[in-house]
Scaffold this active site. Structure first.
Site, PDB file in Angstrom:
ATOM      1  N   GLU A  83    -103.581 -50.005  79.707  1.00 24.66           N
ATOM      2  CA  GLU A  83    -102.155 -49.715  79.551  1.00 24.66           C
ATOM      3  C   GLU A  83    -101.880 -49.324  78.098  1.00 24.66           C
ATOM      4  O   GLU A  83    -102.564 -49.787  77.191  1.00 24.66           O
ATOM      5  CB  GLU A  83    -101.328 -50.967  79.895  1.00 24.66           C
ATOM      6  N   ASP A  84    -100.868 -48.497  77.894  1.00 21.59           N
ATOM      7  CA  ASP A  84    -100.478 -48.150  76.531  1.00 21.59           C
ATOM      8  C   ASP A  84     -99.704 -49.289  75.876  1.00 21.59           C
ATOM      9  O   ASP A  84    -100.005 -49.705  74.771  1.00 21.59           O
ATOM     10  CB  ASP A  84     -99.653 -46.856  76.504  1.00 21.59           C
TER      11      ASP A  84
ATOM     12  N   PHE B 148     -88.616 -49.200  69.566  1.00 19.36           N
ATOM     13  CA  PHE B 148     -89.149 -48.162  70.432  1.00 19.36           C
ATOM     14  C   PHE B 148     -90.148 -47.337  69.631  1.00 19.36           C
ATOM     15  O   PHE B 148     -89.898 -46.977  68.481  1.00 19.36           O
ATOM     16  CB  PHE B 148     -88.028 -47.283  70.994  1.00 19.36           C
TER      17      PHE B 148
ATOM     18  N   LYS C  44     -98.716 -41.620  81.905  1.00 21.27           N
ATOM     19  CA  LYS C  44     -99.505 -40.769  81.045  1.00 21.27           C
ATOM     20  C   LYS C  44     -99.722 -41.429  79.688  1.00 21.27           C
ATOM     21  O   LYS C  44    -100.535 -40.968  78.890  1.00 21.27           O
ATOM     22  CB  LYS C  44     -98.758 -39.437  80.814  1.00 21.27           C
ATOM     23  N   GLY C  45     -98.987 -42.498  79.418  1.00 20.50           N
ATOM     24  CA  GLY C  45     -98.968 -43.093  78.072  1.00 20.50           C
ATOM     25  C   GLY C  45    -100.319 -43.516  77.544  1.00 20.50           C
ATOM     26  O   GLY C  45    -100.579 -43.422  76.348  1.00 20.50           O
TER      27      GLY C  45
ATOM     28  N   LYS D  42     -95.319 -55.949  73.343  1.00 17.72           N
ATOM     29  CA  LYS D  42     -94.036 -56.356  72.749  1.00 17.72           C
ATOM     30  C   LYS D  42     -93.612 -57.650  73.437  1.00 17.72           C
ATOM     31  O   LYS D  42     -92.803 -57.628  74.365  1.00 17.72           O
ATOM     32  CB  LYS D  42     -92.973 -55.283  73.009  1.00 17.72           C
TER      33      LYS D  42
ATOM     34  N   ARG E  70     -95.725 -37.278  72.499  1.00 14.02           N
ATOM     35  CA  ARG E  70     -97.016 -37.884  72.850  1.00 14.02           C
ATOM     36  C   ARG E  70     -98.120 -37.395  71.919  1.00 14.02           C
ATOM     37  O   ARG E  70     -99.088 -38.091  71.668  1.00 14.02           O
ATOM     38  CB  ARG E  70     -97.412 -37.511  74.293  1.00 14.02           C
TER      39      ARG E  70
ATOM     40  N   ASP F 115     -94.042 -53.974  77.867  1.00  6.62           N
ATOM     41  CA  ASP F 115     -92.676 -54.226  77.426  1.00  6.62           C
ATOM     42  C   ASP F 115     -92.115 -55.343  78.320  1.00  6.62           C
ATOM     43  O   ASP F 115     -92.374 -56.512  78.077  1.00  6.62           O
ATOM     44  CB  ASP F 115     -91.929 -52.898  77.550  1.00  6.62           C
TER      45      ASP F 115
ATOM     46  N   ASP G 105     -94.263 -41.655  74.685  1.00  5.70           N
ATOM     47  CA  ASP G 105     -93.262 -40.593  74.672  1.00  5.70           C
ATOM     48  C   ASP G 105     -91.845 -41.140  74.601  1.00  5.70           C
ATOM     49  O   ASP G 105     -91.584 -42.301  74.889  1.00  5.70           O
ATOM     50  CB  ASP G 105     -93.371 -39.762  75.952  1.00  5.70           C
TER      51      ASP G 105
HETATM   52  P1  IMP Z   1     -92.692 -52.273  81.189  1.00  4.36           P
HETATM   53  O1  IMP Z   1     -92.860 -52.025  82.657  1.00  4.36           O
HETATM   54  O2  IMP Z   1     -91.266 -52.597  80.837  1.00  4.36           O
HETATM   55  O3  IMP Z   1     -93.659 -53.289  80.643  1.00  4.36           O
HETATM   56  O4  IMP Z   1     -92.921 -50.923  80.452  1.00  4.36           O
HETATM   57  C1  IMP Z   1     -94.157 -50.431  80.251  1.00  4.36           C
HETATM   58  C2  IMP Z   1     -94.138 -48.923  80.151  1.00  4.36           C
HETATM   59  O5  IMP Z   1     -92.940 -48.457  79.549  1.00  4.36           O
HETATM   60  C3  IMP Z   1     -95.258 -48.479  79.281  1.00  4.36           C
HETATM   61  O6  IMP Z   1     -96.402 -48.178  80.053  1.00  4.36           O
HETATM   62  C4  IMP Z   1     -94.681 -47.260  78.604  1.00  4.36           C
HETATM   63  O7  IMP Z   1     -94.953 -46.114  79.375  1.00  4.36           O
HETATM   64  C5  IMP Z   1     -93.209 -47.490  78.573  1.00  4.36           C
HETATM   65  N1  IMP Z   1     -92.772 -48.014  77.250  1.00  4.36           N
HETATM   66  C6  IMP Z   1     -92.463 -49.284  76.926  1.00  4.36           C
HETATM   67  N2  IMP Z   1     -92.120 -49.411  75.633  1.00  4.36           N
HETATM   68  C7  IMP Z   1     -92.243 -48.176  75.114  1.00  4.36           C
HETATM   69  C8  IMP Z   1     -92.054 -47.643  73.787  1.00  4.36           C
HETATM   70  O8  IMP Z   1     -91.722 -48.323  72.802  1.00  4.36           O
HETATM   71  N3  IMP Z   1     -92.279 -46.307  73.658  1.00  4.36           N
HETATM   72  C9  IMP Z   1     -92.675 -45.499  74.689  1.00  4.36           C
HETATM   73  N4  IMP Z   1     -92.872 -45.956  75.925  1.00  4.36           N
HETATM   74  C10 IMP Z   1     -92.647 -47.289  76.144  1.00  4.36           C
HETATM   75 MG    MG Z   2     -96.969 -46.318  80.587  1.00  6.24          MG
END
Ligand code: IMP
Ligand code: MG
Length: 177
Positions: A101-102, A154, A45-46, A133, A167, A105, A161
């Site tokens: 994508e939001d 974070f 939902k991000g 990031k 959100r 990470d 969220d």
């Molecule tokens: P990844 O799979 O580790 O790259 O994580 C990506 C997903 O984790 C994003 O689509 C977000 O939904 C969530 N996420 C990563 N970092 C943050 C943050 O700082 N705040 C909130 N959600 C995050």
């Molecule tokens: Mg996400």
């Protein structure tokens, strides 16, 4: 860290920062993919807030799909395991797809979504992430278009969220004790 004692803190990206950068991203995307229909897939939902604002800024014909991926549960660290919970991606075969994508990470969510979409034989796939990031990356993937490169903190707000909260904040804030 005990997340119960944490709350939204300092503003990292203001509403004005967000609007300006979204307009810039739309220009970059329109220059790179100039003509014809674009099928925009918003990861839920991000990326809901960013996805809708980006579509408005693109100002062109789009079709819209959704995919819901989750790797976080209620924590602040990726579980490392990405689940695709639901999808309404629309027709993908032979179409030009933009995945929205939001935040990237570890990179696992984007990698999993891209692999899923690519397996359906689109004409092309581009990716845009509002926030990156890079220091946290665990798999080799980058978005084609990035809004902001952020420190390893974070973030909440503008769709992001913590355990489904915050959100609705209009700007992006750090989440701190
Ligand atoms: P990844 O799979 O580790 O790259 O994580 C990506 C997903 O984790 C994003 O689509 C977000 O939904 C969530 N996420 C990563 N970092 C943050 C943050 O700082 N705040 C909130 N959600 C995050
Ligand atoms: Mg996400």
């Amino acid at each position: 860290m005990d997340s119960d004692s944490m709350a939204p803190g300092e503003v990292i990206y203001s509403e004005e920062d967000i609007a300006q950068r979204t307009a810039g991203l739309a220009r970059e995307i329109n220059a790179a993919i100039p003509d014809g229909n674009l099928h925009v897939i918003i990861t839920q939902k991000g990326a809901l807030y960013f996805g809708v604002d980006l579509i408005r800024a693109l100002g062109r014909r789009v079709t819209i799909g959704f995919i819901t991926a989750s790797s976080y549960g209620d924590g602040m660290e990726s579980s490392g395991e990405v689940q695709l919970r639901s999808e309404d991606t629309g027709e993908i075969t032979a179409r030009r797809v933009l995945i929205v994508e939001d935040i990237i990470d570890t990179g696992r969510t984007l990698q999993s979504v891209v692999n899923t979409i690519r397996s359906r034989k689109p004409a092309s796939v581009h990716t845009v992430a509002f926030i990156d990031k890079p220091a946290r990356r665990e798999v080799a993937i980058d978005a084609d278009f990035v809004g902001f490169s952020a420190e390893d903190v974070f973030l909440v707000g503008y769709g992001l969220d913590h355990a489904e909260a915050y959100r609705e904040l209009p700007c992006i804030r750090s989440f701190e004790p």
